[in-house]
Design an enzyme around this catalytic site. Structure first.
Site, PDB file in Angstrom:
ATOM      1  N   HIS A   1      44.421  29.899  28.503  1.00 43.94           N
ATOM      2  CA  HIS A   1      45.380  28.841  28.851  1.00 43.94           C
ATOM      3  C   HIS A   1      44.828  28.066  30.044  1.00 43.94           C
ATOM      4  O   HIS A   1      44.192  28.642  30.929  1.00 43.94           O
ATOM      5  CB  HIS A   1      46.740  29.457  29.191  1.00 43.94           C
ATOM      6  CG  HIS A   1      47.808  28.421  29.324  1.00 43.94           C
ATOM      7  ND1 HIS A   1      47.964  27.675  30.473  1.00 43.94           N
ATOM      8  CD2 HIS A   1      48.727  27.970  28.450  1.00 43.94           C
ATOM      9  CE1 HIS A   1      48.954  26.818  30.289  1.00 43.94           C
ATOM     10  NE2 HIS A   1      49.435  26.969  29.074  1.00 43.94           N
TER      11      HIS A   1
ATOM     12  N   GLY B   1      53.373  20.247  31.216  1.00 46.42           N
ATOM     13  CA  GLY B   1      54.364  20.239  32.289  1.00 46.42           C
ATOM     14  C   GLY B   1      54.530  18.888  32.957  1.00 46.42           C
ATOM     15  O   GLY B   1      55.153  18.779  34.010  1.00 46.42           O
TER      16      GLY B   1
ATOM     17  N   GLU C   1      46.070  27.013  32.641  1.00 44.83           N
ATOM     18  CA  GLU C   1      46.461  27.507  33.971  1.00 44.83           C
ATOM     19  C   GLU C   1      45.582  28.687  34.379  1.00 44.83           C
ATOM     20  O   GLU C   1      45.298  28.891  35.555  1.00 44.83           O
ATOM     21  CB  GLU C   1      47.951  27.883  33.973  1.00 44.83           C
ATOM     22  CG  GLU C   1      48.814  26.628  34.009  1.00 44.83           C
ATOM     23  CD  GLU C   1      50.137  26.749  33.280  1.00 44.83           C
ATOM     24  OE1 GLU C   1      50.584  27.885  33.026  1.00 44.83           O
ATOM     25  OE2 GLU C   1      50.726  25.704  32.943  1.00 44.83           O
TER      26      GLU C   1
ATOM     27  N   ASN D   1      55.607  29.845  25.347  1.00 47.42           N
ATOM     28  CA  ASN D   1      54.915  30.453  26.492  1.00 47.42           C
ATOM     29  C   ASN D   1      55.840  30.358  27.698  1.00 47.42           C
ATOM     30  O   ASN D   1      56.051  29.276  28.237  1.00 47.42           O
ATOM     31  CB  ASN D   1      53.600  29.687  26.737  1.00 47.42           C
ATOM     32  CG  ASN D   1      52.884  30.159  27.982  1.00 47.42           C
ATOM     33  OD1 ASN D   1      53.237  31.188  28.570  1.00 47.42           O
ATOM     34  ND2 ASN D   1      51.867  29.410  28.392  1.00 47.42           N
TER      35      ASN D   1
ATOM     36  N   LYS E   1      55.342  31.606  30.589  1.00 45.30           N
ATOM     37  CA  LYS E   1      54.599  31.596  31.862  1.00 45.30           C
ATOM     38  C   LYS E   1      55.207  32.638  32.820  1.00 45.30           C
ATOM     39  O   LYS E   1      55.626  33.686  32.356  1.00 45.30           O
ATOM     40  CB  LYS E   1      54.554  30.178  32.439  1.00 45.30           C
ATOM     41  CG  LYS E   1      54.069  29.175  31.379  1.00 45.30           C
ATOM     42  CD  LYS E   1      53.763  27.807  31.894  1.00 45.30           C
ATOM     43  CE  LYS E   1      53.286  26.929  30.732  1.00 45.30           C
ATOM     44  NZ  LYS E   1      52.855  25.615  31.140  1.00 45.30           N
TER      45      LYS E   1
ATOM     46  N   GLU F   1      45.777  22.032  23.930  1.00 46.02           N
ATOM     47  CA  GLU F   1      46.695  21.684  25.008  1.00 46.02           C
ATOM     48  C   GLU F   1      45.972  20.806  26.026  1.00 46.02           C
ATOM     49  O   GLU F   1      45.333  21.326  26.947  1.00 46.02           O
ATOM     50  CB  GLU F   1      47.196  22.963  25.701  1.00 46.02           C
ATOM     51  CG  GLU F   1      47.991  23.876  24.808  1.00 46.02           C
ATOM     52  CD  GLU F   1      48.960  24.751  25.607  1.00 46.02           C
ATOM     53  OE1 GLU F   1      50.137  24.786  25.226  1.00 46.02           O
ATOM     54  OE2 GLU F   1      48.561  25.353  26.601  1.00 46.02           O
TER      55      GLU F   1
ATOM     56  N   SER G   1      54.184  19.311  26.849  1.00 44.79           N
ATOM     57  CA  SER G   1      55.434  18.545  26.905  1.00 44.79           C
ATOM     58  C   SER G   1      56.120  18.403  25.534  1.00 44.79           C
ATOM     59  O   SER G   1      56.732  17.363  25.262  1.00 44.79           O
ATOM     60  CB  SER G   1      55.204  17.178  27.542  1.00 44.79           C
ATOM     61  OG  SER G   1      54.752  17.333  28.879  1.00 44.79           O
TER      62      SER G   1
HETATM   63  P1  13P Z   1      54.995  22.402  28.665  1.00 41.76           P
HETATM   64  O1  13P Z   1      55.577  22.449  27.269  1.00 41.76           O
HETATM   65  O2  13P Z   1      55.959  22.818  29.730  1.00 41.76           O
HETATM   66  O3  13P Z   1      54.295  21.122  28.934  1.00 41.76           O
HETATM   67  O4  13P Z   1      53.845  23.557  28.704  1.00 41.76           O
HETATM   68  C1  13P Z   1      52.920  23.617  27.692  1.00 41.76           C
HETATM   69  C2  13P Z   1      52.151  24.882  27.818  1.00 41.76           C
HETATM   70  O5  13P Z   1      51.425  25.082  28.780  1.00 41.76           O
HETATM   71  C3  13P Z   1      52.300  25.889  26.772  1.00 41.76           C
HETATM   72  O6  13P Z   1      51.327  26.880  26.863  1.00 41.76           O
END
Ligand code: 13P
Length: 250
Positions: A95, A171, A97, A9, A11, A165, A212
């Protein structure tokens, strides 16, 4: 046998030009790794470039979001119908976010999931608890709610992938422990069996872990019986790291 999936992803990173550059680097690195389902999720403006670059590759691509309607006066939105024409085979839904910054509820996710299924696009439905919810002992309740309302009225033969997740691991560099991951994935599969599908169908759904994930921790997590691959953020934008994460037993 469940499919193993390694998904990246991106983003809000990688413009069309950056996408071209990155895929030029990634495609050769994955040359002998066709046994897994590799999927990248560029931002919408870069999907066309991904289509062009991945034309002859087994690497698939998908979108990070879609609108539930096919067309209409929804300024700024993109429909599943449009994603289909662009060649997307997958789309992320729910997601954290999007839940956090765009107030996306599990009920809204349900409409998006149905719109995608109608177009033959596989939704990757993301679920996960916040740190506060985990600390208050609400993880099970939150996951169950996200699964039951997000996947309400989904048919037995509809194509679906689920991604666990935990919000606190995204992150942050804090990866969930193997025990936490295995427990959550088991719970999700149980909920899929009890409230959405049946046991047989639930056993066929790939459940990915995200939060992560890096080459250094992916090996251990990939050994877990309930982990069918990863949804990777940061490390998916470093070609070598992403390729390395895919070195998991099939
Ligand atoms: P990270 O791997 O940067 O923690 O992000 C995970 C994520 O949100 C994948 O959709």
């Amino acid at each position: 046998m469940r499919r193993k999936v390694i998904a990246g992803n991106w983003k809000m990173h990688f413009s069309p030009l950056e996408t071209e550059k990155f895929l030029n680097e990634l495609v050769p690195l994955l040359e002998n790794k066709a046994g897994l389902d590799w999927i990248v999720f560029p931002p919408s403006v870069s999907l066309f470039k991904a289509k062009e670059k991945l034309n002859k590759s087994f690497i698939k691509f998908g979108a990070q979001n879609c609108h539930q309607e096919q067309k209409g006066a929804f300024t700024g939105e993109i429909s599943a119908l449009m994603l289909k024409e662009l060649g997307c085979q997958y789309c992320l839904v729910g997601h954290s976010e999007r839940r956090q910054y765009f107030n996306e509820t599990s009920m809204a996710c349900n409409l998006k999931i149905k719109a995608l299924i109608n177009q033959g696009i596989t939704p990757i439905y993301c679920v996960g608890e916040t740190l506060k919810e985990r600390e208050e002992g609400k993880t099970e309740k939150v996951l169950k709610e996200q699964i039951t309302s997000g996947l309400k009225d989904i048919n037995l033969n509809d194509s679906l992938v689920v991604a666990y997740e935990p919000v606190w691991a995204i992150g942050t560099g804090v990866v969930a422990t193997p025990q936490q991951v295995e427990e959550a994935h088991k719970l999700i599969r149980l909920c899929l069996a009890d409230t959405v599908f049946n046991q047989k169908r639930a056993a066929e759904i790939s459940i990915l872990y995200g939060g992560s994930v890096k080459p250094e921790n992916s090996q251990e997590l990939s050994m877990l019986s309930q982990v069918d691959g990863f949804l990777v953020g940061g490390a998916s934008m470093v070609a070598k790291s992403f390729a390395q994460i895919g070195q998991i037993p099939l």
